[in-house]
Design an enzyme around this catalytic site. Structure first.
Site, PDB file in Angstrom:
ATOM      1  N   SER A 154       0.862  -1.199   0.000  1.00 38.00           N
ATOM      2  CA  SER A 154       0.000   0.000   0.000  1.00 38.00           C
ATOM      3  C   SER A 154       0.893   1.242   0.000  1.00 38.00           C
ATOM      4  CB  SER A 154      -0.844  -0.039   1.271  1.00 38.00           C
ATOM      5  OG  SER A 154      -1.439   1.217   1.541  1.00 38.00           O
TER       6      SER A 154
ATOM      7  N   TYR B 199      -3.721  -0.698   9.962  1.00 40.43           N
ATOM      8  CA  TYR B 199      -3.521  -0.898   8.528  1.00 40.43           C
ATOM      9  C   TYR B 199      -2.109  -0.446   8.137  1.00 40.43           C
ATOM     10  CZ  TYR B 199      -4.620  -0.890   3.516  1.00 40.43           C
ATOM     11  OH  TYR B 199      -4.619  -1.132   2.159  1.00 40.43           O
TER      12      TYR B 199
HETATM   13  P1  NAP Z   1     -11.768  -5.200  -1.286  1.00 37.85           P
HETATM   14  O1  NAP Z   1     -12.597  -4.997  -2.498  1.00 37.85           O
HETATM   15  O2  NAP Z   1     -12.324  -4.920   0.052  1.00 37.85           O
HETATM   16  O3  NAP Z   1     -11.182  -6.684  -1.348  1.00 37.85           O
HETATM   17  C1  NAP Z   1     -10.571  -7.299  -0.236  1.00 37.85           C
HETATM   18  C2  NAP Z   1     -10.505  -8.787  -0.504  1.00 37.85           C
HETATM   19  O4  NAP Z   1      -9.948  -9.444   0.648  1.00 37.85           O
HETATM   20  C3  NAP Z   1     -11.897  -9.390  -0.725  1.00 37.85           C
HETATM   21  O5  NAP Z   1     -11.812 -10.439  -1.632  1.00 37.85           O
HETATM   22  C4  NAP Z   1     -12.203  -9.922   0.662  1.00 37.85           C
HETATM   23  O6  NAP Z   1     -13.179 -10.937   0.691  1.00 37.85           O
HETATM   24  C5  NAP Z   1     -10.841 -10.468   1.041  1.00 37.85           C
HETATM   25  N1  NAP Z   1     -10.777 -10.730   2.477  1.00 37.85           N
HETATM   26  C6  NAP Z   1     -10.808  -9.834   3.481  1.00 37.85           C
HETATM   27  N2  NAP Z   1     -10.796 -10.480   4.668  1.00 37.85           N
HETATM   28  C7  NAP Z   1     -10.777 -11.803   4.401  1.00 37.85           C
HETATM   29  C8  NAP Z   1     -10.760 -12.972   5.202  1.00 37.85           C
HETATM   30  N3  NAP Z   1     -10.796 -12.933   6.540  1.00 37.85           N
HETATM   31  N4  NAP Z   1     -10.732 -14.179   4.582  1.00 37.85           N
HETATM   32  C9  NAP Z   1     -10.732 -14.256   3.224  1.00 37.85           C
HETATM   33  N5  NAP Z   1     -10.743 -13.188   2.419  1.00 37.85           N
HETATM   34  C10 NAP Z   1     -10.765 -11.972   2.996  1.00 37.85           C
HETATM   35  O7  NAP Z   1     -10.504  -4.268  -1.373  1.00 37.85           O
HETATM   36  P2  NAP Z   1      -9.299  -4.188  -2.420  1.00 37.85           P
HETATM   37  O8  NAP Z   1      -8.997  -2.750  -2.549  1.00 37.85           O
HETATM   38  O9  NAP Z   1      -9.531  -5.006  -3.622  1.00 37.85           O
HETATM   39  O10 NAP Z   1      -8.148  -4.833  -1.524  1.00 37.85           O
HETATM   40  C11 NAP Z   1      -7.262  -5.830  -1.983  1.00 37.85           C
HETATM   41  C12 NAP Z   1      -5.904  -5.590  -1.354  1.00 37.85           C
HETATM   42  O11 NAP Z   1      -5.378  -4.377  -1.868  1.00 37.85           O
HETATM   43  C13 NAP Z   1      -5.929  -5.435   0.164  1.00 37.85           C
HETATM   44  O12 NAP Z   1      -4.806  -6.076   0.721  1.00 37.85           O
HETATM   45  C14 NAP Z   1      -5.843  -3.938   0.347  1.00 37.85           C
HETATM   46  O13 NAP Z   1      -5.291  -3.589   1.584  1.00 37.85           O
HETATM   47  C15 NAP Z   1      -4.922  -3.584  -0.796  1.00 37.85           C
HETATM   48  N6  NAP Z   1      -4.909  -2.177  -1.203  1.00 37.85           N
HETATM   49  C16 NAP Z   1      -6.021  -1.577  -1.736  1.00 37.85           C
HETATM   50  C17 NAP Z   1      -5.941  -0.236  -2.130  1.00 37.85           C
HETATM   51  C18 NAP Z   1      -7.094   0.485  -2.755  1.00 37.85           C
HETATM   52  O14 NAP Z   1      -6.975   1.684  -3.034  1.00 37.85           O
HETATM   53  N7  NAP Z   1      -8.211  -0.133  -3.015  1.00 37.85           N
HETATM   54  C19 NAP Z   1      -4.754   0.469  -1.975  1.00 37.85           C
HETATM   55  C20 NAP Z   1      -3.653  -0.177  -1.425  1.00 37.85           C
HETATM   56  C21 NAP Z   1      -3.740  -1.503  -1.059  1.00 37.85           C
HETATM   57  P3  NAP Z   1     -14.738 -10.548   0.917  1.00 37.85           P
HETATM   58  O15 NAP Z   1     -15.231  -9.978  -0.384  1.00 37.85           O
HETATM   59  O16 NAP Z   1     -15.359 -11.842   1.277  1.00 37.85           O
HETATM   60  O17 NAP Z   1     -14.775  -9.543   2.035  1.00 37.85           O
END
Ligand code: NAP
Length: 248
Positions: A140, A153
């Site tokens: 991130s 986080y």
């Molecule tokens: P998201 O849409 O909330 O996706 C998160 C994913 O993680 C979903 O598939 C979620 O499953 C899964 N997850 C969370 N807790 C879990 C658990 N206990 N067991 C199994 N699966 C779990 O958000 P995203 O932005 O795509 O995030 C993906 C990654 O990118 C994360 O590590 C996040 O920190 C990182 N990130 C995102 C951004 C951004 O701007 N969006 C920036 C930097 C880093 P469910 O759908 O079942 O909840």
């Protein structure tokens, strides 16, 4: 040249591939030729369709990655894989004076502890078998910066950047590449609250040189690169994909 990025015959395990960045990474890897093992707590039906449309296969494993409990089963059910993408992650927002131990533990366990023990489980097998593998952590901007009202986080993602380097030091000589992608601000569930807050949303956009939020598919190219032969000499890198945010 295209052979450098070809993933035909490889299997990539992506956690949290049902939505958001994990979905885009899984689809990108499939378009480059990899079959996908999707591990998570929600059914990856939409992702399966996209992977099949790309001509590849998706196997789903249901697991709550909020603890290390399912890891041995996930490794057994996944079978042989060559690429591991630790993408599943959560965020909890509250003032640091009010932040609860439960929110601290949930974020650290999902984002950092499980990412480490999944990496350990697969790398152990690859090293014992005398072959390499590719590990991609999803870091991130808060692997580099402090953030606001997200202490666990930031700790987890800064920890993940350190872990990427620590594991690279131990495993690079054994043919295992450990690198991380550091996404900037992307339009997914993770940033829904930020985008709903008009002031924060405006402030963020004003700082992004590219002039727009990232779209999940903006990550696919870097994921394919880090999963492919093209990155064989890259170890311990944390690669920003941020529309220029860190350059500001
Ligand atoms: P998201 O849409 O909330 O996706 C998160 C994913 O993680 C979903 O598939 C979620 O499953 C899964 N997850 C969370 N807790 C879990 C658990 N206990 N067991 C199994 N699966 C779990 O958000 P995203 O932005 O795509 O995030 C993906 C990654 O990118 C994360 O590590 C996040 O920190 C990182 N990130 C995102 C951004 C951004 O701007 N969006 C920036 C930097 C880093 P469910 O759908 O079942 O909840």
């Amino acid at each position: 040249m295209s052979g450098l990025f070809d993933l035909t015959g490889k299997v990539a395990l992506v956690t949290g591939a049902n939505t958001g960045l994990g979905q885009a990474i899984a689809v990108g890897l499939a378009q480059a030729g990899a079959d996908i093992v999707a591990v998570g707590r929600s059914a990856p039906d939409e992702t399966r369709k996209m992977v099949v449309d790309a001509g590849r296969k998706l196997t789903a494993i249901t697991a709550d990655l909020g603890s290390t409990e399912p890891i041995a089963r996930v490794v057994a059910d996944a079978g042989p894989i060559e690429i591991l993408v630790n993408n599943a992650g959560i965020i909890r927002r509250a003032d640091s004076t009010e932040f609860t131990e439960a929110d601290w533990d949930a974020v650290m366990d999902t984002n950092l502890k499980v990412a480490f023990f999944l990496s350990q489980a697969f790398a152990k097998g690859w090293i014992a078998a005398g072959r390499g593998g590719k590990i991609i952590q999803v870091a991130s901007m808060l692997s580099f910066q402090g953030g606001v009202r997200v202490p666990s986080y930031t700790a987890s993602k800064s920890g993940l950047a350190g872990l990427t380097k620590a594991l690279a030091n131990e495993w690079a000589g054994k043919g295992v590449n450990v690198n991380a992608i550091a996404p900037g601000y992307f339009t997914t569930n993770n940033t829904e609250a930020l985008r709903a807050d008009e002031t924060r949303s405006r402030q963020i956009l004003a700082r992004i040189p590219a002039g727009r939020w990232g779209l999940p598919e903006d990550l696919a190219g870097v994921a394919v690169f880090l999963a492919s032969r093209a990155s064989d000499y890259m170890h311990g890198a944390v690669v920003p994909v941020d529309g220029g945010w860190l350059a500001r």
